[in-house]
Design a protein around this motif. Sequence first.
Motif, PDB file in Angstrom:
ATOM      1  N   ILE A 126     -10.174  -0.987  -2.137  1.00 36.29           N
ATOM      2  CA  ILE A 126     -11.027  -1.785  -1.248  1.00 36.29           C
ATOM      3  C   ILE A 126     -12.317  -1.041  -0.909  1.00 36.29           C
ATOM      4  O   ILE A 126     -13.335  -1.661  -0.575  1.00 36.29           O
ATOM      5  CB  ILE A 126     -10.272  -2.174   0.040  1.00 36.29           C
ATOM      6  CG1 ILE A 126     -11.012  -3.306   0.757  1.00 36.29           C
ATOM      7  CG2 ILE A 126     -10.050  -0.973   0.946  1.00 36.29           C
ATOM      8  CD1 ILE A 126     -10.256  -3.901   1.915  1.00 36.29           C
ATOM      9  N   TYR A 144      -4.570  -1.371  -3.184  1.00 38.67           N
ATOM     10  CA  TYR A 144      -5.743  -2.085  -2.673  1.00 38.67           C
ATOM     11  C   TYR A 144      -6.138  -1.516  -1.314  1.00 38.67           C
ATOM     12  O   TYR A 144      -7.314  -1.256  -1.059  1.00 38.67           O
ATOM     13  CB  TYR A 144      -5.439  -3.576  -2.580  1.00 38.67           C
ATOM     14  CG  TYR A 144      -6.584  -4.400  -2.010  1.00 38.67           C
ATOM     15  CD1 TYR A 144      -7.836  -4.409  -2.624  1.00 38.67           C
ATOM     16  CD2 TYR A 144      -6.414  -5.166  -0.868  1.00 38.67           C
ATOM     17  CE1 TYR A 144      -8.889  -5.154  -2.110  1.00 38.67           C
ATOM     18  CE2 TYR A 144      -7.456  -5.925  -0.350  1.00 38.67           C
ATOM     19  CZ  TYR A 144      -8.685  -5.912  -0.966  1.00 38.67           C
ATOM     20  OH  TYR A 144      -9.729  -6.639  -0.442  1.00 38.67           O
ATOM     21  N   ASP A 169      -7.667  -4.572  -9.736  1.00 42.98           N
ATOM     22  CA  ASP A 169      -9.064  -4.314  -9.376  1.00 42.98           C
ATOM     23  C   ASP A 169      -9.564  -3.009  -9.968  1.00 42.98           C
ATOM     24  O   ASP A 169     -10.713  -2.914 -10.415  1.00 42.98           O
ATOM     25  CB  ASP A 169      -9.212  -4.290  -7.856  1.00 42.98           C
ATOM     26  CG  ASP A 169      -9.176  -5.690  -7.246  1.00 42.98           C
ATOM     27  OD1 ASP A 169      -9.017  -6.665  -8.000  1.00 42.98           O
ATOM     28  OD2 ASP A 169      -9.300  -5.802  -6.015  1.00 42.98           O
ATOM     29  N   ASP A 210      -5.265 -15.032  -4.517  1.00 44.16           N
ATOM     30  CA  ASP A 210      -5.705 -13.636  -4.460  1.00 44.16           C
ATOM     31  C   ASP A 210      -6.635 -13.419  -3.255  1.00 44.16           C
ATOM     32  O   ASP A 210      -6.543 -12.398  -2.564  1.00 44.16           O
ATOM     33  CB  ASP A 210      -6.428 -13.244  -5.743  1.00 44.16           C
ATOM     34  CG  ASP A 210      -5.469 -12.936  -6.876  1.00 44.16           C
ATOM     35  OD1 ASP A 210      -4.245 -12.884  -6.637  1.00 44.16           O
ATOM     36  OD2 ASP A 210      -5.942 -12.744  -8.019  1.00 44.16           O
ATOM     37  N   LYS A 228      -5.831 -10.910  -0.290  1.00 48.48           N
ATOM     38  CA  LYS A 228      -6.743  -9.806   0.023  1.00 48.48           C
ATOM     39  C   LYS A 228      -7.200  -9.870   1.475  1.00 48.48           C
ATOM     40  O   LYS A 228      -7.274  -8.837   2.164  1.00 48.48           O
ATOM     41  CB  LYS A 228      -7.956  -9.842  -0.912  1.00 48.48           C
ATOM     42  CG  LYS A 228      -7.703  -9.260  -2.285  1.00 48.48           C
ATOM     43  CD  LYS A 228      -9.012  -9.139  -3.060  1.00 48.48           C
ATOM     44  CE  LYS A 228      -8.841  -8.295  -4.299  1.00 48.48           C
ATOM     45  NZ  LYS A 228     -10.123  -8.059  -4.992  1.00 48.48           N
ATOM     46  N   GLN A 256      -6.387  -6.949   4.192  1.00 47.21           N
ATOM     47  CA  GLN A 256      -7.411  -6.190   4.910  1.00 47.21           C
ATOM     48  C   GLN A 256      -6.952  -5.866   6.336  1.00 47.21           C
ATOM     49  O   GLN A 256      -7.537  -4.999   6.991  1.00 47.21           O
ATOM     50  CB  GLN A 256      -8.722  -6.975   4.923  1.00 47.21           C
ATOM     51  CG  GLN A 256      -9.419  -6.982   3.575  1.00 47.21           C
ATOM     52  CD  GLN A 256     -10.508  -8.017   3.460  1.00 47.21           C
ATOM     53  OE1 GLN A 256     -10.964  -8.559   4.472  1.00 47.21           O
ATOM     54  NE2 GLN A 256     -10.924  -8.323   2.249  1.00 47.21           N
TER      55      GLN A 256
END
Length: 917
Positions: free
Chosen positions: A56, A87, A110, A339, A343, A347
Motif C-alpha cells: 500500500i 497489502y 500488486d 478488489d 482494499k 486500509q
Amino acid sequence: MSKKVAHVIPHTHWDREWYMPYEKHHARLIALMDTLLDTLERDDQFRSFHLDGQTIILEDYLQVRPENRERLTELIRQGKIAIGPWYVLQDEFLTSSEANVRNLLIGHKDAQVYGPVAKIGYFPDSFGNMGQAPQLLKQAGIGNAVFGRGVKPTGFNNSVADSAAYESPFSEMVWRAPDGSEVLGILFANWYHNGMEIPVGDEEARAYWPERFANVERFASTPQLLFMNGCDHQPVQTDLTAALDTARRLYPDYEFRISTFSEYVAAVEQSIDKPLTVVEGELRSQRTDGWGTLVNTASARVYVKQANVKGQALLEKIAEPSAAFSALLGREYPRPLLDYAWKTLMQNHPHDSICGCSVDEVHAEMMTRFAKSRHVAEALVQESGRFLAGRTDTSAFAGRSAVPFVVMNYAGGARSGAAVVELEIAKVLLGYDRSAEIYEELERLDIAGGVIVDERLQPVAADIEDLSVKFGYALPDDRFRQPYMARRIKVTLKAEQVPGMGHRAYAWLPASEGMRLPAAIPPADELGNEYFSIVVQSNGSLTLTDKETGAVYENLCVYENVGDIGNEYVFKQDGDNRILTTRDLTAETRIVSATAVATVVEIVHRWEIPAEADASLQSERAKIVPVSRRVAGRSERTVPLVISTRVTIEQGSRALKITASFDNQAKDHRLRALFPSGISSDIHYVDSVFEIAERPNEPAAEWINPSNAQHQQAFVALDDEARGLAVANIGLNEYEVLGDDRRTIAVTLLRAVGELGDWGVFPTPEAQCQGSQSVEFAIIPYGGRNDRCEAAAEAYAFQTPWTAEQTEVHAGDLPPVHGWLDWSGEQLALSAVKGGEFPGQYVVRWYNLSGSATELVLRPDSGRPLLGDNGKSPTGWRFSNILEQPLHELEADSDGVVRLPIKPREIVTLLWSPPVV
C-alpha cells in the motif's frame, strides 16, 4: 575463523496512521520516498531498502507522485527496493481468516505489477501472531517469518539459557503451525531499530557498535547478525554507506553488508549448526509478565471492531459467493469492484488502525472507509441477489396474487431461523402532480390476513408488519430512473432448512387466496424452543436449560463494571479495585413479542456507576506514569447506565440471541457480560484464524498482570465429555475466562479510555465511546467436546446475515430450493466461495477445525450447469495453494464423487472450472 557478518537492512516501519492522522503521515511518506529514490539512484553502494512488507506504500506514494512510477518500478526490478508480500501490515487476530488471505493475495498481485515479490513473512509489529501463519506462508511459497512480538527468547536479565521456562533461547527458532507446517522464525530480539542512525564519525561509532554487537550476539544462534537500520516513520539514512565504511575500518573482525532480508535469511539457514527450539501455534507473549501483550486493543473502540466484522462478513460471506453463483449463470464476475471494496476495508486493518489505538482523527476516517466498502458490497449483494432471484423458478405461485421472494443462506451448511425481508405489495410510478392521490390509493389497500407460503404452497410461520406507503425508485440499465410509491410490508418468517450456499423460494399471498395460517404457539410458562428453555430471574440474569443434555446454566448475562485507568493499548483496573455487577439489582422484564417465529424478551437494568476516574488520573497521564503503576480511583459522582437487553428465542435455532443497548455517559471504565459455565476444565477453546485454538485458563508462571484477557474471532467455549457452552459475538473481540470456580466467560462489551498511550501524551476523548452503543452476542449450549464443531458452525452462522430478494412469478433455471455446493466433511468449516484470480475459475476453501484427519466429499449435481456439476474426467476440480495457483487435478470415483483426505488443522483451497459445453 570466519568473520561474523553484520547484515544491515535499511528500512522504515511505516504506520500509515497512528499518532497523527493519515494525511499528515502521508505527507511525510512522500518526502521519505523522494529521498529514497534519489539516494538509491545516486549511491550505488546503497544497494537495497526494505519497504516494510506492505504494497500500500506504493499506492500512497504514487497517488501524489505519479510521475515517479517508472523510477520506482526500475529500482524495484533491480532489487534495490524490496516490496510485498502483504497489502497492509495487519493485526492478525482482529482481522478474519479470509481477510488475512486477501491481504496476502492482493499484496502479491500488486507487487508483481512492479517486479519481484519479497518472499518474507513479515510481521514486524503485530500484537501477537496467528498460529496458522506458518501454514499460510508455506502455501504462498514463503519459508520464513520475521516478527517482533509473541515469544520470549531469553531468560532472566537477558541471559541465554536452555530452559523449559522460555520458548527459545535464541532469536532464531522453528515456528510450527497446528497442521505441522514449519518455517524459520526470526524474532527481533532487539526490536527492529537496533541498527538505526549508525554514526559516521569515529568517536561516535566507537560508542555505538560494542553495545549493539553484544546485544545481537547474545541472542543470535549463528554468526549472521541482524541490524535493522530504521524504525517507525524513520527517514532514510542517506549517509549509511559512509557510516559502514567507518565501521569496517574500526571493526575489521566483522563483515558489514547492506543486505536484503532474503540474503540474510539464506545466510542464517546455511549457518545453522545446532537444533533450534520449536515454538508451536499462536505466539501471544504468554511467557511474560502480561503487561506488554497489548491484547486490550481488542476492546479499544469496540465500534470499530463491530464495523469491521460486519464489513468482512458482507464481503466474504455474501458478496463474493453470490457474485460467483451469478457468474456461473452468465453474469460478469465483478472482480474490480470486489478488489476495491476489499482494499478499502483493508486500509482499516493495519495494527494501529483496527486495534483502535490511534488518535481520534484516524478512527473517524476509518468509519468513512468502512462505510465506503460496505456501500460497494451492498450494491453488489443487491445486484447478485436480484439476478439469482430472477433466475429462480417461482412458477409454483402462478395463478395467484402472489408476491414471491427468495431467501438466501450463505452460511456453510443448511440452517433454520428467522429471516427478514421487506416486500412491495403494490407500487405505482410517481407522478408528482398526483403524489398525494397515489399515496392514499395505496394506503387504502387491504393487506390484513396475508400469509407466507413455501414452494409447496404450505403456510409458513411468519410475523407480518405493515410499513404503510413508502417512496422508492428503480434504476434501469437502459433508461432514466423511475421513482414510485409502494405499499410495503416487513416479513419475519421461520425459514426452515435452507440449504447452505443456497436458497429457498417463498411468497406472500393475500387473505383473498383463502390460505390457512399455521396454528399459533400457545402461551407457555417457560420461554424456549425445541433446543433450550430459559427463565429470566428477578435480577435480569438468565437460567438456561439445554433440552438435549439436561445441563443447566445459571446467572448468565450478569453485567460487570469496573474502572479503567489504562489506555487504548492496556487495561488497568482502578486503584480501588471495586467490582460492580447487576447481580443485586432488580430488573424490569417484559415480553415484547411472542409469535410462531420468535419470542423477544426485554430486560432493563437501571444502574448508577461512577462518572469517571478521580482527578489523579489526569496527573498520571500527564506524567506518563506507566499503566501498571497507576493507582487512580473512581470518582464519587455517578451517572446512570441503563442497559436494555433484548433476548430473542428463534424457533429452530440453537443460538439464544442477545442485543444489549445503552447510552454510555461514564468515562474511564469497562463493561463486560458474564457467563458462568460451571464446566470443570483447565482449558478452553476459541475461534482464531483458521482454527479453533486451545488455550489454558490460567496464564504462565511469569504472568503478573491481574487481567488475562485474550483475542477471539467468532466465539469462545468451554466443554467436557457431556456438555459445552459457547458464547458467540459480532465484533466483541476480547474475552477472559475468569479464575473463579464457575469458569466464567467474561466478554468485553465496552472499554472507555481517554488516551492513546505508548510513547507520549495523546488525549483521545472519542475513545471514551460516549453516547448510544449496541452490542450483539449469542449463547450456544451444545453436547460436549464431540459437538464442538457443530457449535462453531452455529457461531459462524450467527455472523452471516440472511439475505432475501423480492422477485416475480416466472420459470427459472434454478429450482425453488437449491444448494450450489453439495459437500460434506466432518469437522470441516467452509471459509470461502469466490471467483478466482483467473476468469472462468472459482475458488472454494475449507479448513479442518479438529486435530483429527477427515475427508472432504464433493458430489456432482443433477445435471444443471452449477458448481460441482461435472461427473466426467477430469472433474474440473484442482487442488491449489492459498495464492490460487493450481497444483494438480482431482479425480472422481466411478459415481462422480470427489473424495479428498484432509489432514488435521489443514487449510484446503480448491479451484473449480465449469465444463465446456
